[in-house]
Enzyme design. Structure first.
Site, PDB file in Angstrom:
ATOM      1  N   ASP A  99     -26.769 -21.396  19.061  1.00 21.04           N
ATOM      2  CA  ASP A  99     -26.968 -20.648  20.307  1.00 21.04           C
ATOM      3  C   ASP A  99     -25.824 -19.682  20.612  1.00 21.04           C
ATOM      4  OD1 ASP A  99     -25.147 -22.692  20.942  1.00 21.04           O
ATOM      5  OD2 ASP A  99     -26.374 -23.534  22.541  1.00 21.04           O
TER       6      ASP A  99
ATOM      7  N   MET B 188     -26.314 -26.408  19.678  1.00 21.50           N
ATOM      8  CA  MET B 188     -25.526 -26.830  18.529  1.00 21.50           C
ATOM      9  C   MET B 188     -25.263 -28.341  18.549  1.00 21.50           C
ATOM     10  SD  MET B 188     -22.695 -23.745  18.438  1.00 21.50           S
ATOM     11  CE  MET B 188     -21.974 -24.251  16.868  1.00 21.50           C
ATOM     12  N   HIS B 189     -24.930 -28.864  17.374  1.00 17.14           N
ATOM     13  CA  HIS B 189     -24.328 -30.190  17.204  1.00 17.14           C
ATOM     14  C   HIS B 189     -25.281 -31.375  17.356  1.00 17.14           C
ATOM     15  CE1 HIS B 189     -20.781 -27.761  17.640  1.00 17.14           C
ATOM     16  NE2 HIS B 189     -20.819 -27.721  18.950  1.00 17.14           N
TER      17      HIS B 189
END
Length: 493
Positions: free
Chosen positions: A238, A80-81
């Site tokens: 995830d 992520m991110h």
């Protein structure tokens, strides 16, 4: 017929092939490097992900040649991110800035002062270094010549999916981790975009995790030898995919995941819960629901650090082999796992870990047990926030990762969480969740919950012992006193 789940992690890409019964029939992994050009920086070359995907798909086809005729769908799980910036030729303008990059403290502070309440109200999350928005702000401020060339913002798995399809999309579960998604409207938040000067045209269309977003491009299909159209399904973040793979798709169910970091996660029927930023709240990969999540920064890494420092010649099995001889509470020895700071419930980068209550009779098994107890207490902090905010308990918790590999630790979790603990018969992590999203996208199942009912099977169950639960409630009360007692000491350094 088969589907593939590709899990794009921080150190490697893993591919799983699953048949229509949910059986894992092949798997492959390819690693890639991590770059740390300065202290606090963490970057990767997005092209390394593409090379890894090419290798993984090639390896899977070698293992299972019938994939050329019988592969019907591919989906994804991804870190992520992390920020991927593309130019007008759809090429990366710079290395991706990863989720664990912490260069953006100044941007977080400035954004919080400027739009913090709006971001919390609209996205359900506070502004922290890990999220995508402060990474974008860092590029705007420190690399304006790069920012001026940006034509598309992607997250890692989305860039990989673009490579396969030639089409840009982002699913809601990953978009929720950018701090640019309004979780009430499920649209890009125009007020936030205007406040930070982001042109909405550089953001991809939003889709459900189970949406079919295209097929494998003809040139790649020819390269891999696919003889039929292979559908590509959006996939998810995830943690959302890990929740799907563990069957966290119904009310009353939570997940305790202990890897390098630790996650305590529970299913939410919507993103309307009010946690006031004390927990992360993200869109789920399952349809139109959400999950809340607390994070312990050093969970499994606390245990690894302890072994490497005090018992480097021992295996984990040997190190933990005698913890059953130590009474719950480790005879007064407490460990706080703040060795790299903490996230939940204390967003504190300066706090550091401690052993409290050391006595002359304490030996290695006492310390080992106290480390496991401290990690679990830290995760219980998240459970407590959830219970207080919702006034709802959990019927069961699925334990995955390192905490699911030791029976004593599993029983400890049942007693500390005061909730039945179960494990998975076969644990494949986010990659299995991605394969399940592919199965739903290919119409093998009408929804994620029905797929989980067939694909996810559970092993043993560990039930709380009321006597030990009472002991741990008192120990946890004392554990909670350590942070306020040590904060000022750590702040002084």
């Amino acid at each position: 017929m088969y589907v593939i789940g590709l899990d794009l992690g921080t150190s490697a890409l893993k591919g799983l092939v699953v048949d229509q019964s949910g059986k894992l029939v092949a798997e492959a992994t390819a690693g890639y490097p991590l770059s740390t050009p300065q202290v606090g920086f963490s970057e990767q070359d997005p092209n390394d992900w593409l090379r890894a995907a090419d290798q993984v798909l090639t390896d899977l086809i070698k293992q299972l040649p019938e994939l050329k005729e019988q592969l019907v769908g591919i989906s994804f799980s991804g870190q992520m991110h992390s920020l991927v910036l593309l130019d007008e030729a759809n090429q990366p303008l710079r290395p991706a800035i990863l989720w664990n990059d912490v260069r953006t403290t100044a941007q977080c502070q400035a954004l919080t002062a400027k739009i913090g309440p709006m971001v919390l109200n609209h996205t359900k999350n506070v502004i922290l270094e890990g999220f995508t928005l402060p990474k974008i702000r860092w590029v705007q401020e420190n690399e304006p010549e790069i920012w001026q060339q940006v034509k598309q913002i992607q997250l890692p798995k989305d860039y990989l999916r673009f490579w396969l399809t030639g089409k840009f999309h982002m699913d809601y579960s990953d978009a929720a981790g950018t701090l640019l998604l309004n979780q009430d409207t499920q649209e890009w938040d125009q007020e936030i975009l205007e406040a930070v000067n982001i042109d909405p045209t550089i953001l991809p269309p939003l889709v459900a995790s189970t949406a079919v977003v295209g097929t494998v491009k003809p040139e790649l299909a020819e390269c891999f030898g696919f003889t039929q159209a292979v559908q590509v399904i959006a996939g998810g973040a995830d943690n959302a995919c890990a929740a799907v793979g563990a069957g966290i798709v119904a009310p009353g169910v939570g997940m305790c995941s202990i890897g390098t970091s630790g996650v305590f996660l529970r299913y939410e029927d919507s993103a309307a819960k009010e946690y006031a930023g004390k927990l992360h709240l993200f869109a789920h990969a399952a349809e139109e629901v959400a999950y809340s999540m607390g994070v312990t920064l050093a969970a499994g890494s606390s245990l690894s650090w302890f072994k490497d420092t005090f018992a480097p010649e021992s295996s984990f099995e040997t190190l933990l082999g005698e913890i059953a001889s130590v009474a719950p509470g480790s005879d007064g020895l407490l460990f706080t796992p703040y060795i790299v700071g903490e996230r939940t419930p204390y967003s504190d980068s300066k706090i550091r870990g401690s052993f409290i209550g050391m006595d002359i009779h304490h030996r290695l098994p006492h310390f080992a047990r106290s480390v496991l107890e401290g990690i679990t207490f830290s995760l219980k902090d998240s459970q407590e926030i959830m219970a207080q905010a919702t006034n709802e308990g959990l019927a069961k918790i699925v334990s995955v990762g390192g905490g699911a590999k030791n029976k004593e630790w599993l029983q400890m979790q049942a007693n500390i969480f005061n909730t039945p603990i179960t494990t998975l018969t076969t644990e494949q992590g986010p990659g299995m969740g991605a394969a399940m999203l592919a199965a739903v996208g290919c119409n093998w199942y009408p929804n994620v919950a029905s797929c989980a009912a067939d694909f996810v099977t559970y092993a043993g169950e560990y039930l709380p012992d009321p006597t030990v639960v009472a002991t741990y409630e008192e120990v946890y009360r004392r554990y909670r006193m350590v942070y306020p007692a040590t904060k000022s000491i750590c702040d002084a350094y």
